[in-house]
Motif scaffolding. Sequence first.
Motif, short mmCIF file in Angstrom:
data_model
loop_
_atom_site.label_atom_id
_atom_site.label_comp_id
_atom_site.label_asym_id
_atom_site.label_seq_id
_atom_site.Cartn_x
_atom_site.Cartn_y
_atom_site.Cartn_z
N PRO A 163 0.82 -1.21 0.00
CA PRO A 163 0.00 0.00 0.00
C PRO A 163 0.86 1.27 0.00
O PRO A 163 0.45 2.30 -0.53
N ARG A 187 -9.30 -8.93 -3.17
CA ARG A 187 -9.06 -7.92 -2.11
C ARG A 187 -7.57 -7.61 -2.01
O ARG A 187 -7.17 -6.46 -1.81
N CYS A 190 -6.62 -5.32 -4.75
CA CYS A 190 -7.11 -3.99 -4.41
C CYS A 190 -6.12 -3.27 -3.49
O CYS A 190 -5.82 -2.10 -3.66
N ARG A 191 -5.58 -4.02 -2.52
CA ARG A 191 -4.62 -3.46 -1.57
C ARG A 191 -3.32 -3.04 -2.24
O ARG A 191 -2.72 -2.03 -1.89
N ARG A 194 -2.70 1.26 -6.56
CA ARG A 194 -2.84 2.67 -6.15
C ARG A 194 -4.33 3.04 -6.18
O ARG A 194 -5.14 2.32 -6.80
N ASP A 195 -4.71 4.12 -5.55
CA ASP A 195 -6.09 4.59 -5.66
C ASP A 195 -6.37 4.84 -7.14
O ASP A 195 -5.53 5.41 -7.82
N ASP A 196 -7.48 4.45 -7.63
CA ASP A 196 -7.89 4.48 -9.05
C ASP A 196 -7.02 3.61 -9.97
O ASP A 196 -7.06 3.75 -11.19
N GLY A 252 -14.10 -4.23 -4.10
CA GLY A 252 -13.65 -2.84 -4.02
C GLY A 252 -13.38 -2.18 -5.37
O GLY A 252 -12.65 -1.19 -5.44
N LYS A 301 -10.05 0.51 -9.19
CA LYS A 301 -10.14 0.50 -7.73
C LYS A 301 -10.92 1.73 -7.27
O LYS A 301 -10.59 2.84 -7.65
N LYS A 302 -11.94 1.47 -6.44
CA LYS A 302 -12.71 2.58 -5.90
C LYS A 302 -11.88 3.30 -4.85
O LYS A 302 -11.17 2.65 -4.08
N SER A 303 -11.96 4.63 -4.82
CA SER A 303 -11.17 5.31 -3.80
C SER A 303 -11.84 5.10 -2.44
O SER A 303 -13.05 4.97 -2.33
N ALA A 304 -10.98 5.04 -1.43
CA ALA A 304 -11.46 4.69 -0.08
C ALA A 304 -12.40 5.76 0.46
O ALA A 304 -12.29 6.92 0.14
#
Length: 304
Positions: A163, A187, A190-191, A194-196, A252, A301-304
């Motif tokens: 991450p 999952r 996803c971890r 990167r974001d998006d 996610g 990836k969906k942003s948190a």
Amino acid sequence: MANKIAEPSAHDTLGQATVLCPACGTQDQHPRRFQFESGRGLTPWARCASCDTYFMTSSYDSTAETDHSRHMAWGNEDEGAALNQRKRDGFISTLDGIEQLGYGGSKILDVGCSFGGILVEAKKRGFECSGVDIVPEAVAYVQSLGFKGEVCSSLNDCSLFSPQDPVDVISVLDAHIYWPDQPAELRAACRLLRDDGLLVIRAVTKSAFVTAGRFVGSVSPNVSKKLIRRAIADHRFSMPLKSLLKTVETAGFEILNATPKGAQHTNEMPLSARAAYKVGTLLWHGLGVSVSPTTLIFARKKSA
Ligand SMILES: [Zn+2]
């Protein structure tokens, strides 16, 4: 490191063990059970009541799975290199899709990288390439080509990214059907992204052929056997496309595109196979009916 996932030990009143669906992660006490002849011989299978996936119920052992892969074309160097050539059109259309979504020249991690198929093509386009595989010889080979590589039977064990040091794109080409726990692998992907970040799956979507094979069984056992064997090959599960998209979203991700277009390994197919992809593309985009043998899925990836 051997990664053993034993069958759950809980038993119902009939003495049948509950089984875990590797595709969606649901525990089932009373799944429909079958014996299917596949590329692994006659093996016990079940169908998940929750996601309609057919799956092998034998326990997963990463050492046995590695040995199995070594005996397949993508698990040994001579055949693996030839296979890269045969699958080149598929790698190119996958990379085209990745670039069209704006991820050109980024860091890509290929899961089940074999002897470097998509990585070799990605490098030519300026991507920074790395790969993981369960076969040590395949990883040593991609490392000898100058790529980062790691032997992993699960993305949870991957130390190439984290991450804090995430990857931009993860590709999983014809590999998800060997995962003993697909939700856990998604999952983990996803971890590591990167974001998006972008997840690309070339999914094998032949469960309708298994169902068709079952239905012709009473009239034509031989056709039935052939259909089922061809649909399953040596895979551990066969999941309907719509269930897969739902599972990817739950892990996610947001689905950007799912299409049979560009999902074939090669453009040099017999007319019947080319027609199947053309009809599959029309039916999927027109009616939402999936009949194509493989499907390319792009998910962000969906942003948190
Ligand atoms: Zn399921």
